[in-house]
Design an enzyme around this catalytic site. Sequence first.
Site, PDB file in Angstrom:
ATOM      1  N   TYR A 124      45.408 -13.091  90.533  1.00  0.00           N
ATOM      2  CA  TYR A 124      46.578 -13.904  90.890  1.00  0.00           C
ATOM      3  C   TYR A 124      47.224 -14.583  89.681  1.00  0.00           C
ATOM      4  CZ  TYR A 124      49.388 -16.408  94.326  1.00  0.00           C
ATOM      5  OH  TYR A 124      50.421 -16.866  95.092  1.00  0.00           O
ATOM      6  N   LYS A 171      34.074  -9.677  97.089  1.00  0.00           N
ATOM      7  CA  LYS A 171      34.064  -8.223  97.220  1.00  0.00           C
ATOM      8  C   LYS A 171      33.120  -7.703  96.118  1.00  0.00           C
ATOM      9  CE  LYS A 171      35.767  -4.403  99.054  1.00  0.00           C
ATOM     10  NZ  LYS A 171      35.545  -4.010 100.443  1.00  0.00           N
ATOM     11  N   ASP A 204      36.881  -8.183 103.407  1.00  0.00           N
ATOM     12  CA  ASP A 204      37.458  -7.352 104.482  1.00  0.00           C
ATOM     13  C   ASP A 204      36.783  -7.651 105.817  1.00  0.00           C
ATOM     14  OD1 ASP A 204      35.309  -6.307 103.092  1.00  0.00           O
ATOM     15  OD2 ASP A 204      35.881  -4.210 103.305  1.00  0.00           O
ATOM     16  N   ASP A 228      44.580 -16.736  98.779  1.00  0.00           N
ATOM     17  CA  ASP A 228      46.007 -16.644  99.098  1.00  0.00           C
ATOM     18  C   ASP A 228      46.203 -15.856 100.393  1.00  0.00           C
ATOM     19  OD1 ASP A 228      48.880 -16.754  98.446  1.00  0.00           O
ATOM     20  OD2 ASP A 228      48.665 -14.594  98.134  1.00  0.00           O
TER      21      ASP A 228
END
Length: 353
Positions: A124, A171, A204, A228
């Site tokens: 980001y 992740k 996820d 975000d």
Amino acid sequence: MTHRVTLMPGDGIGPEVASAALEVVAASGAQIEWDEVMVGQPAIKEFGTPLPDAVLRSLKKTRVGIKGPVTTQVGKGFPSANVTLRKQLDLFANLRPVLSLPGVKARYKNIDLVIVRENTEDLYAGVEHRLTPGVVGSMKIITWDACTRIAKFAFEYAVERGRKKVTAVHKANIMKIADGLFLEACRKIAKRYPPIEYEEVIVDALSMKLVVNPYQFDILLCTNLYGDIISDLCAGLVGGLGVVPGANFGKRGAVFETVHGSAPDIAGRGIANPTAMILAAELMLRHLGESAAADRIHDALINVLSSRRKKSLTPDIGGSGTTQGFTEALLAAMRGLTESELTRPYAVQGRIA
Ligand code: NAI
């Protein structure tokens, strides 16, 4: 006591919702002297940059700001003013309380989640480069120090607010080194707070679990990009982006804002929901120690939302009213509220900061 606060109305619906928040703060009894500075599109027109030096100068003096959303062009244009502001002032912690509000039509009731998002690094941060024509790189920088301080922030917040669990979002099955470092830091900090339950969930799977049963989570501790995305998902659980505020904290100050952006699709139509910005103002007042003023705003907001008067509510939450109509209803509620009318039980339980 009078507080000096930097006011950044932003662009798109920013000035519309900022002006609603200003009216409400003025009626709350808090004494605020606003130092208004331009950010976003108006600043580009006037000064050729979305984040003029005057903004940082003002924030360095006041150490507290409230900001409307600003537009960031897709795939071109200036770097994001938000990202630059957070990096320049080292506002490393982004706190986003996601609360169900009475009267707001939503998929779920009684949601009370908090997102703690690292604010200064990760993909980001937008550190990108072109390697050769047709090949680009985007850097996912993760540091031990930034991971440690955001994890500390989340656990300290959990202790202060009597929260039960921190879930680290990652992740690391794929980004074993970068997200692995984040998890290592989170685990190390978690050990210092044995009363707070600690768990890890892959981003996820988290998205699915949040949609199916959001009640299983309490504080979601995220790196910048996952935070975000998960923020908007969580806003969807409680009625949309119009009702979720956020705060950016660092050692040198705090900036309060909405989770939503400049909403170009409705800008200028007078129908933006000012709730998120008003809740951001409430968070700001609590940060300034103005809890009585913050309570007045919160109670009036609950009163107006739970009235379900269509004309007082904006279309995004099922009303047929306008930003101005909503603000007037809120001001009337602030003038007219008697102690017996206050929705104390909810307000106390559901206070956002
Ligand atoms: P957005 O949050 O502006 O809008 C998404 C959808 O939610 C739109 O349909 C919009 O009408 C609706 N919405 C948002 N806030 C609302 C409100 N208060 N009342 C009623 N409906 C509302 O996201 P989008 O369209 O992806 O981004 C627009 C611009 O905002 C982009 O340039 C983006 O970079 C910027 N942005 C700025 C942020 C900030 O300054 N903190 C945060 C997020 C996006």
